[in-house]
Structures are given as structure tokens and as C-alpha cells.
Motif scaffolding. Structure first.
Motif, PDB file in Angstrom:
ATOM      1  N   LYS A  27      41.970  43.439  41.802  1.00 52.61           N
ATOM      2  CA  LYS A  27      40.988  42.851  42.718  1.00 52.61           C
ATOM      3  C   LYS A  27      40.551  43.871  43.758  1.00 52.61           C
ATOM      4  N   ARG A  28      40.459  45.118  43.342  1.00 51.09           N
ATOM      5  CA  ARG A  28      40.190  46.243  44.239  1.00 51.09           C
ATOM      6  C   ARG A  28      38.980  46.013  45.142  1.00 51.09           C
ATOM      7  N   ASP A  29      37.969  45.328  44.665  1.00 49.85           N
ATOM      8  CA  ASP A  29      36.746  45.120  45.457  1.00 49.85           C
ATOM      9  C   ASP A  29      36.847  43.933  46.403  1.00 49.85           C
ATOM     10  N   ASP A  30      37.965  43.236  46.382  1.00 52.94           N
ATOM     11  CA  ASP A  30      38.137  42.053  47.225  1.00 52.94           C
ATOM     12  C   ASP A  30      39.033  42.365  48.412  1.00 52.94           C
ATOM     13  N   ALA A  34      47.279  36.973  52.023  1.00 55.28           N
ATOM     14  CA  ALA A  34      48.568  36.824  51.346  1.00 55.28           C
ATOM     15  C   ALA A  34      48.527  35.609  50.428  1.00 55.28           C
ATOM     16  N   GLU A  35      47.847  34.561  50.872  1.00 51.88           N
ATOM     17  CA  GLU A  35      47.727  33.359  50.051  1.00 51.88           C
ATOM     18  C   GLU A  35      46.916  33.630  48.785  1.00 51.88           C
ATOM     19  N   ASP A  36      45.864  34.447  48.895  1.00 48.24           N
ATOM     20  CA  ASP A  36      45.077  34.823  47.715  1.00 48.24           C
ATOM     21  C   ASP A  36      45.937  35.583  46.712  1.00 48.24           C
ATOM     22  N   VAL A  37      46.742  36.514  47.211  1.00 54.43           N
ATOM     23  CA  VAL A  37      47.627  37.290  46.335  1.00 54.43           C
ATOM     24  C   VAL A  37      48.631  36.352  45.668  1.00 54.43           C
ATOM     25  N   HIS A  96      31.721  35.914  52.915  1.00 51.26           N
ATOM     26  CA  HIS A  96      31.539  37.074  52.036  1.00 51.26           C
ATOM     27  C   HIS A  96      31.669  38.359  52.853  1.00 51.26           C
ATOM     28  N   ILE A  97      32.372  39.344  52.281  1.00 46.91           N
ATOM     29  CA  ILE A  97      32.586  40.628  52.940  1.00 46.91           C
ATOM     30  C   ILE A  97      31.893  41.706  52.127  1.00 46.91           C
TER      31      ILE A  97
END
Length: 140
Positions: A27-30, A34-37, A96-97
Motif C-alpha cells: 500500500k506504498r501510495d497510501d 494502525a487500524e488500516d494496517v 483523500h491525501i
């Protein structure tokens, strides 16, 4: 590849560290919380607890493997630290980032620091606005 990164950072190669690093590389572009991981690990069938994810991400930050950001909402998000600098645009509607590099801004920031007698060590530029998708949705 992951094991070498951990060893170079002075960390012991453990299954949780390897799996978390794999998720971050996939997920390098994200920018992942910690919850996402944790959710990505669960989706991959990995049995690694949320407390372990938090602990490993903090270890990765200390070792310089990841960078922690605290954007709007005070939730920490992490991205792999590849050594290059970039700034961020954040959508205040959807979160969005977007990463960007602008060399004129970088030059100007150094000039401002020098004008005020500062030796610049680090900086972060975060611009908040509304992304194209959210703008388009409002027009409909």
C-alpha cells in the motif's frame, strides 16, 4: 527485501514486523492508520493483534522505516520513509491525501528560514481543501 530493511534498521526479523512491512509496501501510495494496517492483516488472514501493530509501527518510526503524520482529526497515519521529501494536500470532505513536490516552495521555505536566522532542520507543509471528486459531487 523486507528482512534486509529490518536488519538495516537494527530490528530483529519477526513475523509481525515482516507482515506489517509487507502491508506497508503493498500500500506504498497510501497513508495508513494502525487500524488500516490491522484490517489489511486481518483480510490477509494474519493473526496479529492491534496492540502489536501499534507497537511495531512505533518501532518502525523510531528506526526511520516509516514517517508518522497527524493530519486533520488527530489520527496518526504512516507511510514508508524512502528518504525523499514531499508535502501533502488533504481533502477536508473525504480525507483523500495527495502528495506533491514543488521546488519553488522548497526554495522559498529555506529563504524564509534564513531571513529569520533559522537553520532549517525539517518542515511539513499540509494544504487543506476540497478535492476534484468532492467538488464534482457538490455540483451534481
Amino acid at each position: 527485501m523486507e528482512s534486509n530493511n529490518l536488519r538495516k534498521a537494527g530490528l530483529k526479523v519477526t513475523l509481525p514486523r515482516v507482515k506489517i512491512l509487507e502491508i506497508l509496501e503493498q500500500k506504498r501510495d497510501d497513508h495508513m492508520s494502525a487500524e488500516d494496517v490491522y484490517k489489511a492483516l486481518m483480510d490477509a488472514g494474519e493473526d496479529i493483534g492491534l496492540a502489536t501493530v501499534y507497537r511495531v509501527l512505533t518501532q518502525f518510526e523510531t528506526a526511520g522505516i516509516v514517517t508518522r503524520h497527524n493530519f486533520e482529526g488527530n489520527q496518526s497515519v504512516f507511510e514508508l520513509d524512502d528518504g525523499s521529501h514531499h508535502d501533502h494536500l488533504i481533502c477536508v470532505e473525504c480525507g483523500h491525501i495527495e502528495e506533491f513536490v514543488d521546488y519553488l516552495i522548497e526554495i522559498r521555505q529555506r529563504e524564509v528560514a534564513m531571513q529569520h536566522g533559522f537553520e532549517l532542520r525539517d518542515h511539513a507543509l499540509i494544504l487543506y481543501g476540497i478535492c476534484n471528486n468532492c467538488q464534482s459531487a457538490k455540483r451534481r
